[in-house]
Design a protein around this motif. Sequence first.
Motif, PDB file in Angstrom:
ATOM      1  N   ILE A  24      41.086  40.109  30.108  1.00  0.00           N
ATOM      2  CA  ILE A  24      41.920  40.163  31.314  1.00  0.00           C
ATOM      3  C   ILE A  24      42.787  41.415  31.327  1.00  0.00           C
ATOM      4  CG2 ILE A  24      43.864  39.041  32.461  1.00  0.00           C
ATOM      5  CD1 ILE A  24      42.537  36.362  31.712  1.00  0.00           C
ATOM      6  N   PRO A  32      37.561  41.427  35.277  1.00  0.00           N
ATOM      7  CA  PRO A  32      37.138  41.280  33.887  1.00  0.00           C
ATOM      8  C   PRO A  32      35.619  41.278  33.744  1.00  0.00           C
ATOM      9  CG  PRO A  32      38.212  39.268  34.675  1.00  0.00           C
ATOM     10  CD  PRO A  32      38.274  40.262  35.771  1.00  0.00           C
ATOM     11  N   PHE A  37      34.136  37.387  29.212  1.00  0.00           N
ATOM     12  CA  PHE A  37      34.932  36.247  29.652  1.00  0.00           C
ATOM     13  C   PHE A  37      34.193  34.944  29.355  1.00  0.00           C
ATOM     14  CE2 PHE A  37      36.974  33.355  32.626  1.00  0.00           C
ATOM     15  CZ  PHE A  37      38.301  33.715  32.495  1.00  0.00           C
TER      16      PHE A  37
END
Length: 57
Positions: A24, A32, A37
Amino acid sequence: MTTALYYIGRFGQIIGMWMLLVDIFTAGPLGPNPRLFAAGVVVFLGGWGLARAVRRT
């Protein structure tokens, strides 16, 4: 042995959360990186599941 697995699960949660935060805070204008992620989410949930499964037994 169960205590060690519990702490491995908790460590997995910390690593997963760290991956999410790094992704982030290093995000570019497009947001992102979805692969990083997703990997962070998988590691976090895997650690959570391991800690929860060991704690119940």
